[in-house]
Design an enzyme around this catalytic site. Structure first.
Site, PDB file in Angstrom:
ATOM      1  N   CYS A 157       0.822  -1.190  -0.146  1.00 12.50           N
ATOM      2  CA  CYS A 157       0.061  -0.209   0.051  1.00 12.50           C
ATOM      3  C   CYS A 157       0.942   1.389   0.063  1.00 12.50           C
ATOM      4  O   CYS A 157       2.147   1.343   0.546  1.00 12.50           O
ATOM      5  CB  CYS A 157      -0.841   0.125   1.321  1.00 12.50           C
ATOM      6  SG  CYS A 157      -2.115  -1.221   1.296  1.00 12.50           S
ATOM      7  N   GLU A 210       0.512   3.755   1.598  1.00 12.17           N
ATOM      8  CA  GLU A 210       0.915   4.408   2.945  1.00 12.17           C
ATOM      9  C   GLU A 210       2.145   3.490   3.596  1.00 12.17           C
ATOM     10  O   GLU A 210       2.916   4.176   4.383  1.00 12.17           O
ATOM     11  CB  GLU A 210      -0.328   4.303   3.907  1.00 12.17           C
ATOM     12  CG  GLU A 210      -1.463   4.897   3.517  1.00 12.17           C
ATOM     13  CD  GLU A 210      -2.426   4.173   2.709  1.00 12.17           C
ATOM     14  OE1 GLU A 210      -2.005   3.321   1.822  1.00 12.17           O
ATOM     15  OE2 GLU A 210      -3.701   3.953   2.876  1.00 12.17           O
TER      16      GLU A 210
HETATM   17  N1  THU Z   1      -4.163   0.408  -1.393  1.00 14.02           N
HETATM   18  C1  THU Z   1      -3.516   1.585  -0.700  1.00 14.02           C
HETATM   19  O1  THU Z   1      -2.497   1.741  -1.477  1.00 14.02           O
HETATM   20  N2  THU Z   1      -3.567   1.994   0.288  1.00 14.02           N
HETATM   21  C2  THU Z   1      -4.778   1.184   1.240  1.00 14.02           C
HETATM   22  O2  THU Z   1      -4.948   1.840   2.296  1.00 14.02           O
HETATM   23  C3  THU Z   1      -5.615   0.364   0.759  1.00 14.02           C
HETATM   24  C4  THU Z   1      -5.446  -0.063  -0.763  1.00 14.02           C
HETATM   25  C5  THU Z   1      -3.789  -0.072  -2.776  1.00 14.02           C
HETATM   26  C6  THU Z   1      -3.227  -1.374  -2.711  1.00 14.02           C
HETATM   27  C7  THU Z   1      -3.833  -2.070  -3.932  1.00 14.02           C
HETATM   28  O3  THU Z   1      -2.625  -1.860  -4.814  1.00 14.02           O
HETATM   29  C8  THU Z   1      -5.029  -1.241  -4.611  1.00 14.02           C
HETATM   30  O4  THU Z   1      -5.060  -0.130  -3.856  1.00 14.02           O
HETATM   31  C9  THU Z   1      -6.086  -1.794  -4.500  1.00 14.02           C
HETATM   32  O5  THU Z   1      -6.462  -2.409  -3.400  1.00 14.02           O
END
Ligand code: THU
Length: 130
Positions: free
Chosen positions: A53, A55
């Site tokens: 993710c 974050e």
């Molecule tokens: N994702 C994030 O980058 N941050 C989050 O808090 C939730 C999901 C990303 C992971 C993945 O690449 C995409 O969003 C879809 O789930």
């Protein structure tokens, strides 16, 4: 550092997202104790479960740069609901931020209509060993 500046940094980082599987690009920007802004984007993998993710990429970079105290975070994604951080990212944030941590979330198309919450509101009773 205003929320708008932090959101702008997250929006810029979002352009680097590697998200060919979900096509959902996320950018994050953390403000650290020394005033630095450190960014991250989501990094997907063909082995889906290895996806990182935005974050956690930003938090990891901040720690690796010697700035493990986070005082604010902004998260920007594309269309859809406001990109509140997933449960895993909330727990990782709790390792490096106080429960009062301001969290700003917005969609890329409307950065000025951001929402504000805190880590404590999103993750009460975070798991701790000490
Ligand atoms: N994702 C994030 O980058 N941050 C989050 O808090 C939730 C999901 C990303 C992971 C993945 O690449 C995409 O969003 C879809 O789930």
């Amino acid at each position: 550092m205003s929320p708008a500046e932090l959101l702008a940094a997250a929006d810029l980082a979002r352009l680097c997202a590697h998200a060919p599987y979900s096509n959902y690009q996320v950018g994050a920007a953390v403000l650290t104790a020394d005033g630095s802004v450190i960014t991250g984007c989501n990094v997907e993998n063909a082995s889906y479960g290895l996806t990182m993710c935005a974050e956690r990429v930003a938090i990891g970079s901040a720690v690796a740069l010697g700035q493990p105290l986070i005082s604010a975070i902004a998260i920007v994604a594309g269309e859809g609901p406001p990109p509140f951080p997933c449960g895993a990212c909330r727990q990782v944030l709790s390792e490096f931020a106080a429960s009062e941590l301001p969290i700003y979330v917005a969609n890329s198309s409307a950065l000025d209509r951001y929402e504000t919450t805190t880590l404590g509101a999103l993750l009460p009773h975070a798991f701790r060993l000490r």
